[in-house]
Design a protein around this motif. Structure first.
Motif, PDB file in Angstrom:
ATOM      1  N   GLY A  66      -1.162   4.426 -25.380  1.00 13.46           N
ATOM      2  CA  GLY A  66      -1.147   5.847 -25.728  1.00 13.46           C
ATOM      3  C   GLY A  66      -0.633   6.705 -24.597  1.00 13.46           C
ATOM      4  O   GLY A  66       0.118   7.661 -24.811  1.00 13.46           O
ATOM      5  N   LEU A  69       3.049   6.473 -24.456  1.00  9.24           N
ATOM      6  CA  LEU A  69       3.681   7.323 -25.459  1.00  9.24           C
ATOM      7  C   LEU A  69       3.755   8.768 -24.980  1.00  9.24           C
ATOM      8  O   LEU A  69       4.800   9.421 -25.074  1.00  9.24           O
ATOM      9  CB  LEU A  69       2.891   7.238 -26.767  1.00  9.24           C
ATOM     10  CG  LEU A  69       3.392   8.117 -27.915  1.00  9.24           C
ATOM     11  CD1 LEU A  69       4.820   7.720 -28.297  1.00  9.24           C
ATOM     12  CD2 LEU A  69       2.468   8.012 -29.122  1.00  9.24           C
ATOM     13  N   ILE A  73       7.003  10.962 -24.025  1.00  7.45           N
ATOM     14  CA  ILE A  73       7.296  12.246 -24.659  1.00  7.45           C
ATOM     15  C   ILE A  73       7.835  13.241 -23.632  1.00  7.45           C
ATOM     16  O   ILE A  73       8.759  14.014 -23.904  1.00  7.45           O
ATOM     17  CB  ILE A  73       6.029  12.807 -25.340  1.00  7.45           C
ATOM     18  CG1 ILE A  73       5.771  12.051 -26.651  1.00  7.45           C
ATOM     19  CG2 ILE A  73       6.157  14.298 -25.618  1.00  7.45           C
ATOM     20  CD1 ILE A  73       4.474  12.435 -27.335  1.00  7.45           C
ATOM     21  N   LEU A 393       7.530   3.642 -23.042  1.00 12.40           N
ATOM     22  CA  LEU A 393       6.944   3.032 -24.237  1.00 12.40           C
ATOM     23  C   LEU A 393       6.799   1.517 -24.061  1.00 12.40           C
ATOM     24  O   LEU A 393       5.747   0.943 -24.360  1.00 12.40           O
ATOM     25  CB  LEU A 393       7.807   3.337 -25.455  1.00 12.40           C
ATOM     26  CG  LEU A 393       7.898   4.798 -25.903  1.00 12.40           C
ATOM     27  CD1 LEU A 393       8.804   4.917 -27.119  1.00 12.40           C
ATOM     28  CD2 LEU A 393       6.516   5.344 -26.222  1.00 12.40           C
TER      29      LEU A 393
END
Length: 453
Positions: A66, A69, A73, A393
């Motif tokens: 997480g 991610l 971003i 990622l």
């Protein structure tokens, strides 16, 4: 604002000497003013970045995948808007001047607005949305800012100029984690990681917001809105597809391919610091201080390595910088332990940035006409940012599957392969064979023309 003239260690050239005039010409006042803006803004940004990994992973219980991610971003949103920012900055306003400063101001302003929003965001989705807007601002401002630096500087001195700017930017990166550490200590109370409350983090976010506003004010008041006299003016109405078409230029295409290749194996700073913290077993209280080692090395080496790039070739130094990063990975994976190893990793990490960050922008500026400088720099930066998004990622997923150390080992192997591939892409063209006196020289070269680096 002028940078003091370069001189031998321990000496300073006379103000009117040739060395003094050369140093002032190499680093114009516009570069120094933009450096101050970046310094102040980086204090704000790094205050948040220094505590965010710990806040999310330990305090809110986010998994490494997480976090990967969310970290991706930050790079992904920056990449999405970077092309648009470069394109808009190249267009002239009604007064005939390019919009580099205006677009950069919007970008800095967006990031400043996001800092107080972190006070209201207490869930991972909301924090992710705030980070996305913050990175949108970074994407908008990066290409116009670098375009202003390149347009204000003589081509022969761009490596030094970008080195000076990145050194000032890194001074902010050095002060930001230290400021976060002091604010956390002053705010009192336990950290979330120790079962405490959020007031310490909220204090960091509030102070960061105030500092970010100061950076926007410095940009508006002290950075000129027009290129230096004599600079080639940008096209009146450049089209977005014209900017993308710059990839047909062999020099820029090679550079972009290499930035993408190497970005795919560049582990994000946050993951690297988490690995260092776990390797040394540092208390979470001292985690915000880890970026200081990277920033300190970057600060000390940015200017000399920028000047070195002007002499030996910017692309060559860019490749060497990734070799230094590979050494940092190797040291972190080695059986050696203790504080000296960790310090060595952080110093190598800072040297990597000093040899690549501003050097890549200077090399890209050489391959792009002034009228499309913003778009060209955005192309290279976008490719690199998207590659690092993919790397975040992949590394987060790999960490969740096999652990952080094994994930770093796989990344080191991939980086070694990508450095080899990038060296092949950026290889020097074969020298042209002189034609015999009775034979006309071939007007069509068999290799791509080399762009000065």
């Amino acid at each position: 604002m002028e940078l003091p003239a370069a001189a031998a260690p321990g000496t300073a050239p006379a103000p009117g000497s040739a060395a003094g005039r050369a140093a002032r010409a190499a680093v114009p006042g516009t570069v120094v003013a933009l450096g101050v803006v970046s310094l102040v803004t980086d204090v704000s940004s790094e205050m948040v970045s220094a505590v965010l990994p710990l806040y999310l992973l330990t305090g809110l219980g986010l998994s490494p995948l997480g976090f990967g991610l969310l970290d991706g971003i930050q790079n992904g949103f920056s990449a999405v808007v970077r092309l648009a920012g470069g394109h808009l900055a190249d267009r002239r306003g009604r007064d005939g001047a390019p919009r580099h400063k205006a677009v950069a101001a919007v970008g800095y302003g967006l990031s400043a607005l996001c800092k107080p929003l972190l006070l209201l965001a207490h869930t991972v989705p909301l924090i992710g949305a705030v980070l996305a807007v913050d990175r949108t601002g970074k994407g908008l401002r990066t290409a116009p800012r670098d375009a202003m630096i390149s347009l204000a500087t003589e081509p022969a001195h761009r490596g030094r100029a970008f080195g000076v700017h990145r050194a000032m930017d890194t001074a902010g990166a050095l002060l930001g984690p230290l400021a976060a550490f002091l604010v956390l200590r002053t705010a009192g109370g336990q950290l979330l990681a120790d079962g405490g409350q959020q007031q310490g983090y909220h204090a960091v976010f509030a102070v960061s917001a105030c500092v970010a506003v100061l950076g926007v004010l410095v940009l508006l008041l002290f950075v000129p809105g027009r290129p230096a006299a004599g600079a080639e003016p940008p096209a009146a109405h450049p089209r977005l597809r014209d900017g993308v078409a710059l990839l047909r230029t062999p020099g820029l295409r090679r550079l972009t391919v290499c930035a993408v290749l190497l970005g795919l194996t560049t582990v994000s700073d946050s993951f690297l610091y988490l690995l260092v913290q776990r390797r040394l077993g540092l208390s979470v209280e001292y985690f915000p201080l880890l970026p200081l080692g990277t920033a300190g090395a970057f600060l000390l080496l940015a200017v000399p390595l920028g000047a070195l790039a002007d002499r030996i070739g910017r692309r060559r130094l860019f490749l060497a910088g990734h070799g230094v990063l590979l050494l940092a990975y190797g040291l972190l994976l080695s059986p050696f332990d203790g504080l000296p190893v960790v310090l060595g990793v952080l110093v190598l990490h800072g040297a990597f940035y000093a040899a690549t960050d501003g050097v890549l922008a200077a090399a890209a500026a050489d391959a792009v006409p002034a009228g499309q400088r913003g778009a060209g720099l955005a192309l290279v930066g976008t490719g690199q940012a998207l590659a690092r998004f993919a790397c975040s990622l992949a590394f987060g997923a790999l960490w969740s599957a096999v652990g952080g150390t094994a994930a770093l080992a796989w990344s080191a192997v991939a980086l070694a392969g990508c450095v080899t591939g990038a060296a092949f892409v950026l290889r020097e063209p074969a020298p042209a064979v002189a034609a015999a006196p009775h034979e006309p020289a071939d007007a069509s070269p068999t290799t791509d023309p080399e762009v000065p680096s």
